[in-house]
Design a protein around this motif. Structure first.
Motif, PDB file in Angstrom:
ATOM      1  N   ALA A  99      -0.412   3.258   7.766  1.00 23.23           N
ATOM      2  CA  ALA A  99      -0.348   3.318   6.306  1.00 23.23           C
ATOM      3  C   ALA A  99      -1.731   3.638   5.735  1.00 23.23           C
ATOM      4  O   ALA A  99      -1.871   4.483   4.844  1.00 23.23           O
ATOM      5  CB  ALA A  99       0.172   1.986   5.749  1.00 23.23           C
ATOM      6  N   VAL A 100      -2.762   2.979   6.269  1.00 24.53           N
ATOM      7  CA  VAL A 100      -4.132   3.200   5.787  1.00 24.53           C
ATOM      8  C   VAL A 100      -4.602   4.614   6.155  1.00 24.53           C
ATOM      9  O   VAL A 100      -5.133   5.340   5.309  1.00 24.53           O
ATOM     10  CB  VAL A 100      -5.082   2.122   6.365  1.00 24.53           C
ATOM     11  CG1 VAL A 100      -6.536   2.504   6.150  1.00 24.53           C
ATOM     12  CG2 VAL A 100      -4.787   0.770   5.728  1.00 24.53           C
ATOM     13  N   VAL A 101      -4.375   5.012   7.403  1.00 21.68           N
ATOM     14  CA  VAL A 101      -4.768   6.355   7.833  1.00 21.68           C
ATOM     15  C   VAL A 101      -4.061   7.407   6.969  1.00 21.68           C
ATOM     16  O   VAL A 101      -4.677   8.379   6.511  1.00 21.68           O
ATOM     17  CB  VAL A 101      -4.433   6.571   9.334  1.00 21.68           C
ATOM     18  CG1 VAL A 101      -4.622   8.020   9.735  1.00 21.68           C
ATOM     19  CG2 VAL A 101      -5.294   5.664  10.195  1.00 21.68           C
ATOM     20  N   GLY A 102      -2.783   7.178   6.711  1.00 24.05           N
ATOM     21  CA  GLY A 102      -2.021   8.095   5.867  1.00 24.05           C
ATOM     22  C   GLY A 102      -2.618   8.210   4.476  1.00 24.05           C
ATOM     23  O   GLY A 102      -2.784   9.316   3.948  1.00 24.05           O
ATOM     24  N   LEU A 105       0.836  -1.213   0.000  1.00 25.92           N
ATOM     25  CA  LEU A 105       0.000   0.000   0.000  1.00 25.92           C
ATOM     26  C   LEU A 105       0.867   1.257   0.000  1.00 25.92           C
ATOM     27  O   LEU A 105       0.663   2.174  -0.810  1.00 25.92           O
ATOM     28  CB  LEU A 105      -0.925  -0.021   1.222  1.00 25.92           C
ATOM     29  CG  LEU A 105      -1.811   1.207   1.453  1.00 25.92           C
ATOM     30  CD1 LEU A 105      -2.787   1.374   0.298  1.00 25.92           C
ATOM     31  CD2 LEU A 105      -2.575   1.097   2.760  1.00 25.92           C
ATOM     32  N   VAL A 106       1.839   1.297   0.885  1.00 25.34           N
ATOM     33  CA  VAL A 106       2.689   2.486   0.974  1.00 25.34           C
ATOM     34  C   VAL A 106       3.494   2.656  -0.324  1.00 25.34           C
ATOM     35  O   VAL A 106       3.642   3.779  -0.820  1.00 25.34           O
ATOM     36  CB  VAL A 106       3.626   2.396   2.201  1.00 25.34           C
ATOM     37  CG1 VAL A 106       4.618   3.541   2.211  1.00 25.34           C
ATOM     38  CG2 VAL A 106       2.810   2.403   3.487  1.00 25.34           C
ATOM     39  N   ASN A 107       3.965   1.548  -0.879  1.00 24.55           N
ATOM     40  CA  ASN A 107       4.737   1.652  -2.119  1.00 24.55           C
ATOM     41  C   ASN A 107       3.910   2.233  -3.260  1.00 24.55           C
ATOM     42  O   ASN A 107       4.438   2.932  -4.114  1.00 24.55           O
ATOM     43  CB  ASN A 107       5.284   0.277  -2.521  1.00 24.55           C
ATOM     44  CG  ASN A 107       6.485  -0.103  -1.667  1.00 24.55           C
ATOM     45  OD1 ASN A 107       6.846   0.627  -0.745  1.00 24.55           O
ATOM     46  ND2 ASN A 107       7.093  -1.223  -1.965  1.00 24.55           N
ATOM     47  N   ILE A 155       6.876   6.687  12.680  1.00 22.30           N
ATOM     48  CA  ILE A 155       7.521   6.914  11.379  1.00 22.30           C
ATOM     49  C   ILE A 155       6.521   6.831  10.223  1.00 22.30           C
ATOM     50  O   ILE A 155       6.462   7.714   9.372  1.00 22.30           O
ATOM     51  CB  ILE A 155       8.647   5.881  11.147  1.00 22.30           C
ATOM     52  CG1 ILE A 155       9.749   6.044  12.195  1.00 22.30           C
ATOM     53  CG2 ILE A 155       9.238   6.023   9.735  1.00 22.30           C
ATOM     54  CD1 ILE A 155      10.686   4.882  12.290  1.00 22.30           C
ATOM     55  N   THR A 156       5.728   5.748  10.206  1.00 20.74           N
ATOM     56  CA  THR A 156       4.943   5.429   8.999  1.00 20.74           C
ATOM     57  C   THR A 156       4.002   6.559   8.577  1.00 20.74           C
ATOM     58  O   THR A 156       3.913   6.884   7.390  1.00 20.74           O
ATOM     59  CB  THR A 156       4.134   4.142   9.234  1.00 20.74           C
ATOM     60  OG1 THR A 156       5.011   3.145   9.742  1.00 20.74           O
ATOM     61  CG2 THR A 156       3.512   3.652   7.941  1.00 20.74           C
TER      62      THR A 156
END
Lengths: 277, 297
Positions: B124-127, A229-231, B235-236
């Motif tokens: 990651a999802v929240v971001g 997802l982040v990638n 961090i994320t």
């Protein structure tokens, strides 16, 4: 507490506003995931998707690496919680039931490890894993994830064993049971709610982790849904927001479902502590 | 029977092998994965390095060069603003959410579940959710601002607003944690205390000050410390929302360590910052233990 009608009204309004603040961003992600590529970037933006489509969800499931990423997410989460419980439940039992000279030192050591933040270990862990050739190793990821969960799980287990009357142990041992039999046949069944609660928390933590996997197992075949997802956000060329939202939602469904189930376990755990005589 | 069970107890307390077997696996794991790497990062912070290669001993030289660099103090300032700013939102929001849920009684349990949802989502999802909400071209927030005559600007891409928006998103994600702990603390308040203050005339503020506050202040303090540790090591969320930018406006100690760990730069300055994060965490952790009264051993 007798709240006045005015206080009830203000409380209701506060909860209403907070619920909106919490739900609107999630709702926006959901409706975005149901839009077509063209309508997603329409200006002015519309709330309801027209036409609504599941194309983005299909695209996520059909993505070449999706099955691998899903498998890795599940595998790391289950592996980490199994290892965590395997080492923490006996330790929590010993912490509750045994007295020995170095016990204080052992408990302080466990406490000290819980205070070392993951970020301080990034560089040395990379240094060590690289030196011994364990980068991109799934077992190494599971061990790293488990180590982050172990201290808190030991305390959790210790509290649950503490809540079991020690007379139960003594009665079984008088009947000739070994320590192991007492542990496995008397204690374990009674601390099940605690184990379940620790397992749920551990699975959610591991599933949601990005840093550990991104840092130590960045290989395509080893990465998880979170890393993928982040990638996608980084590969901003050709990014489709409906696809990213669908991916984010799919990757959250197992965790949100688990959380909704976990509510029961937390209540069961709290009651077990409260009933303690 | 009594005599033999007494003998049993004493033999256990002198026996070293039994506790070693029960604690052993956990201790081996924590030694190899946590304590040994901690020793390695201390050593790296005291070494001269090129990338990940150790060239020799540097002593405190790395510490001096890090602590005298302006960049380090920019990171320090960002870390503190981020931590304090997030706390300033989540502590009152969590406390008032818990109070409101307690007051409304009917339907509170369903609302509590709904309000907890953000905390279950990954950073990651929240971001991703908020990156899209805050998109300056197509996002609903910039559209809403434009339609009431405000200039949204570049949002997360603007050095003047990026850190503030990062704090807002962090607060959205983490206030439920405060809410849960405050709800638990509120339940420990005996009903008679409310009745007593109601007899004295009651009212929301006297009740908050004389009944609620004395029972929740310690929990609020320990929650603040636990969150401080989390915000300082997070961090994320920063990575997804801003990548530490624009021009370093949202880069914190921990973010810097993460980014430099995988860049082709000397590793020792990052090792120094790792040690600083570690020491600050230990200090906050010790205060936390004082406050929660957790006795070890």
């Amino acid at each position: 507490m007798r709240a006045t009608p005015a206080e009830r009204l203000i409380a209701g309004l506060t909860v209403g506003v907070l619920t909106a603040v919490v739900l609107v961003p999630m709702a926006w992600a959901l409706v975005t995931s149901l839009k077509t590529e063209a309508t997603v970037i329409a200006f002015p933006p519309t709330f309801l998707p027209s036409p609504a489509t599941l194309d983005s969800y299909a695209a996520v499931f059909l993505q070449r690496n999706f099955a691998t990423e899903l498998f890795n997410s599940v595998f790391y989460a289950i592996g980490a919680i199994v290892l965590t419980l395997a080492v923490s439940v006996p330790a929590g039992y010993a912490a509750s039931r045994m007295t020995f000279p170095a016990k204080r030192a052992v408990m302080l050591l466990i406490l000290a490890t819980s205070m070392v933040p993951g970020v301080a270990l990034l560089i040395p862990t990379y240094f060590v894993l690289d030196a011994i050739g364990l980068l991109n190793n799934p077992a190494a990821i599971i061990v790293l994830q488990a180590a982050r969960l172990v201290p808190q799980t030991i305390w959790f287990m210790q509290n649950f064993v503490d809540a079991v009357p020690v007379e139960l142990d003594e009665a079984t041992e008088v009947d000739g049971a070994t320590r192991w039999q007492t542990f496995s046949q008397v204690i374990l069944p009674l601390i099940k709610p605690g184990i379940a609660a620790a397992a749920v928390l551990g699975v959610i933590t591991t599933w949601n982790d990005y840093i550990t996997v991104a840092a130590f197992a960045p290989n395509l075949a080893r990465r998880t849904l979170q890393v993928a997802l982040v990638n996608q956000v980084f590969d901003s060329i050709g990014i489709t927001w409906s696809y990213v939202m669908a991916f984010a939602i799919i990757s959250s469904i197992p965790i949100v479902a688990l959380f909704l189930v976990a509510q029961r376990w937390f209540i069961a755990g709290l009651t077990a502590g409260a009933v303690k005589g | 029977m009594v005599a033999s069970s007494k003998a049993d107890v004493t033999s256990i307390s002198r026996d070293w092998t039994t506790p070693i077997i029960w604690f052993g696996p956990a201790l081996v794991l924590l030694f190899t994965v946590t304590l040994y790497p901690t020793a390695v990062v201390v050593w790296l912070s005291l070494s001269r390095t090129r990338y990940y290669d150790v060239l020799g001993w540097a002593g405190v030289g790395n510490y001096v060069s890090v602590l005298t660099s302006a960049a380090f103090w920019d990171l320090t300032l960002n870390s503190l603003i981020y931590m304090i700013g997030s706390l300033a939102i989540v502590l009152p929001a969590g406390l008032f959410a818990a109070l409101a849920l307690q007051t409304m009684k009917r339907g509170a349990s369903s609302f509590r579940v709904l309000l907890l949802l953000p905390w279950t989502l990954s950073m990651a999802v929240v971001g991703c959710f908020w990156l899209w909400l805050l998109n300056p071209s197509y996002g609903p927030i910039s559209y809403a601002m434009k339609s009431i005559g405000l200039t949204p600007g570049l949002m997360l891409g603007d050095p003047d607003t990026a850190l503030l928006l990062l704090i807002v998103v962090t607060a959205w994600w983490s206030f439920p944690y405060v809410m849960v702990l405050m709800s638990a603390a509120l339940q420990s308040i005996p009903a008679e205390l409310y009745e007593a203050i109601d007899m004295d005339g009651g009212g929301f503020w006297p009740r908050l000050r004389h009944v609620v506050w004395p029972h929740v202040d310690a929990t609020l303090g320990s929650t603040a410390l636990a969150l401080s540790i989390m915000y300082l090591t997070l961090i994320t969320l920063i990575l997804v929302l801003t990548g530490g930018g624009p021009i370093g406006a949202t880069s914190t100690w921990s973010f810097e360590v993460f980014i430099n760990a995988f860049r082709s730069v000397d590793v020792s300055p990052s090792a120094v910052i790792s040690i600083i994060v570690l020491v600050v965490n230990l200090l906050l952790g010790l205060v936390y233990l004082r406050l929660t009264g957790r006795v070890s051993g």
